[in-house]
Design an enzyme around this catalytic site. Structure first.
Site, PDB file in Angstrom:
ATOM      1  N   ASN A  36      -5.638   9.587   7.378  1.00  0.00           N
ATOM      2  CA  ASN A  36      -6.936   8.918   7.280  1.00  0.00           C
ATOM      3  C   ASN A  36      -6.721   7.420   7.070  1.00  0.00           C
ATOM      4  OD1 ASN A  36      -9.617   8.438   7.040  1.00  0.00           O
ATOM      5  ND2 ASN A  36      -9.835   9.286   4.989  1.00  0.00           N
ATOM      6  N   ARG A  96       1.735   8.730  -6.691  1.00  0.00           N
ATOM      7  CA  ARG A  96       1.188  10.004  -7.206  1.00  0.00           C
ATOM      8  C   ARG A  96       1.345  10.222  -8.705  1.00  0.00           C
ATOM      9  NH1 ARG A  96      -1.825  10.339  -2.812  1.00  0.00           N
ATOM     10  NH2 ARG A  96      -0.815  11.238  -0.998  1.00  0.00           N
ATOM     11  N   ASP A 111       1.092   2.713   3.668  1.00  0.00           N
ATOM     12  CA  ASP A 111       0.184   3.782   3.243  1.00  0.00           C
ATOM     13  C   ASP A 111       0.971   5.079   3.053  1.00  0.00           C
ATOM     14  OD1 ASP A 111      -2.023   5.171   2.428  1.00  0.00           O
ATOM     15  OD2 ASP A 111      -3.016   5.214   4.372  1.00  0.00           O
ATOM     16  N   HIS A 130       0.838  -1.211   0.000  1.00  0.00           N
ATOM     17  CA  HIS A 130       0.000   0.000   0.000  1.00  0.00           C
ATOM     18  C   HIS A 130       0.865   1.251   0.000  1.00  0.00           C
ATOM     19  CE1 HIS A 130      -3.956   1.842   1.671  1.00  0.00           C
ATOM     20  NE2 HIS A 130      -3.250   2.787   1.063  1.00  0.00           N
TER      21      HIS A 130
HETATM   22  O1  DOR Z   1      -4.091   9.580   4.846  1.00  0.00           O
HETATM   23  C1  DOR Z   1      -4.378   9.103   3.767  1.00  0.00           C
HETATM   24  N1  DOR Z   1      -3.858   9.590   2.622  1.00  0.00           N
HETATM   25  N2  DOR Z   1      -5.254   8.092   3.716  1.00  0.00           N
HETATM   26  C2  DOR Z   1      -5.740   7.620   2.550  1.00  0.00           C
HETATM   27  O2  DOR Z   1      -6.523   6.701   2.575  1.00  0.00           O
HETATM   28  C3  DOR Z   1      -5.338   8.244   1.272  1.00  0.00           C
HETATM   29  C4  DOR Z   1      -4.033   8.884   1.399  1.00  0.00           C
HETATM   30  C5  DOR Z   1      -3.677   9.778   0.235  1.00  0.00           C
HETATM   31  O3  DOR Z   1      -3.897   9.387  -0.924  1.00  0.00           O
HETATM   32  O4  DOR Z   1      -3.129  10.867   0.481  1.00  0.00           O
END
Ligand code: DOR
Length: 432
Positions: A281, A65, A308, A61
């Protein structure tokens, strides 16, 4: 191709239940032999005494970008950041601009990867067109083009019917569906966990039920319609309880936690004076949640650790807390943070940490690597568990300097990284 002999390291290879002092011989980009006292002619020697030698880390994960938001990160900078963090394989999230939601988009991503990536990158495709939650993408064709999983990450699949269909396709095609569990009505405009800190700081809150209610729904759908449900960035104790029960029943469910949800709590929002780098998030939760996540990781209820990695530009974060983007740039600190905060404190073993970063993620997403078995790709990390270093975001090679760990001193460092037998970082210095 060159031969490399890594001498006298402590080899930790959970897939082969190996943990001891061995030499590792790499030939033609593959693991050729692991045993005591190997000696061969003409090999480049790497002295790994006092170090841990492990398979390269596999991150299920991360956000690279590209295409579309190269001002935050691109495939070149993101994969160099991965190498610095010991990650040799990455699954790239499709919430790019445009989203990776068609066979053509996966093919074009594969081209970018083959031109620019310093690590192996496997694209994930979107579950729905434009990640809008309505129409399913053409998963079969996207898999043929190289998609290894499907996710609308960053956004939930709010329609239960769409999620049902996605799981039915998952069942048919044998591919994981990775889900961002968030009920948007419950989460609303929330920016921190609902509880003491949101009350004290007067910030809009995201309740834990925003996550666990969706986890419960998707487990129900998985029970009835099958498929491989992979739950991304789990952050609450209640979600863990539901996942534990589903696993006991034998559902095909796997899940991941992030390094930050395993080590940080909502208190950091207050202690850091609203540092927007703590805004993520799902939000940082309470110590009760962290404890449940760590225990579940230790037991194997949590299968893997995934970063993430969510890089953002300075301007995206240089705002009032409620307006800043969600996300933490995590690739370059993941191993050190986990080692420092969990292994050294005795909460999880080094073996479990390495398994959760290597063989388990490779197995559940059916990716190459994650082990040092003979004939496997020579993707490998050499770690210095005793080395202490201070986190300075200005030194990150990621375009995203957004870490809440600036100034932290961490014990445990990634020293050397090889991908397919090529040295990509040596003695902490990138070679790519
Ligand atoms: O904090 C987060 N940023 N949670 C996500 O699920 C998406 C991610 C992002 O793409 O910046």
């Amino acid at each position: 191709m060159q031969r490399i002999l890594i001498k006298n390291g402590q080899v930790v290879d959970p897939a082969n239940e190996r943990d001891g002092i061995y030499d590792v011989l790499l030939e033609q980009g593959q693991v050729a032999a692991i045993s005591e006292n190997i000696s061969v002619d003409g090999a480049e020697i790497i002295d790994a005494e006092g170090c841990i030698v492990a398979p390269g880390f596999v991150d299920l994960h991360c956000h690279l970008r590209e295409p579309g938001q190269e001002y935050k990160e691109d495939v070149a900078s993101g994969t160099r950041a991965a190498i610095r963090g010991g990650f040799t394989s990455l699954v790239a999230m499709p919430n790019t601009e445009p989203a990776i939601d068609s066979e053509a988009a996966v093919r074009s991503m594969a081209e970018i990867i083959s031109e620019k990536a310093a690590a192996r990158v496997y694209p994930a495709g979107a579950i729905t067109r434009g990640q809008k939650g309505r129409d399913l993408t053409e998963m079969g064709g996207m898999m043929q083009a190289g998609a290894v999983a499907f996710t609308d990450d960053g956004l939930p699949v709010t329609s239960s019917r769409v999620m049902q269909l996605a799981l039915q396709y998952s069942d048919m095609l044998g591919v994981p569906i990775s889900v961002h569990e968030e009920d948007p009505d419950l989460a609303g405009d929330g920016v921190v966990n609902r509880g003491r800190i949101s009350t004290l700081l007067g910030l809009p809150a995201i309740p834990t039920a925003a996550e666990s209610a969706m986890v419960a729904r998707d487990l129900e759908l998985c029970r009835e319609f099958g498929g491989h449900l992979h739950i991304a960035h789990v952050s609450t104790r209640n979600s863990i309880d539901l996942i534990r029960k589903a696993k006991d029943e034998g559902l095909k469910v796997t899940c991941e936690v992030t390094p930050h949800h395993l080590t940080l709590t909502e208190d950091l929002v207050r202690e850091s004076n609203y540092d927007t780098n703590t805004k993520v998030n799902p939000p940082l939760r309470t110590s009760t949640d962290v404890e449940a996540l760590v225990n579940a990781l230790s037991e194997g209820i949590v299968d893997v650790i995934a970063t993430d990695h969510a890089p953002h530009s300075f301007d995206d974060k240089d705002k009032e807390y409620i307006f800043a983007d969600f996300g933490i740039s995590g690739l370059e600190t993941a191993f050190s943070l986990l080692h420092d905060q969990l292994v050294l404190k005795g909460d999880i073993t080094m073996n479990r940490l390495i398994a959760a970063l290597t063989v388990v993620p490779a197995t559940i997403f059916d990716l190459p690597g994650g082990t040092l078995s003979q004939g496997e790709p020579a993707d490998l990390v050499i770690l210095r568990p005793q080395d202490e270093w201070a986190v300075n975001p200005d030194d990150f090679v990621s375009g995203g300097k957004n870490t809440p760990l600036a100034g932290w001193s961490l014990t445990g460092r990634v020293d050397t990284v090889l991908v397919a037998g090529r040295i990509m970082m040596r003695d902490g210095e990138l070679q790519c």
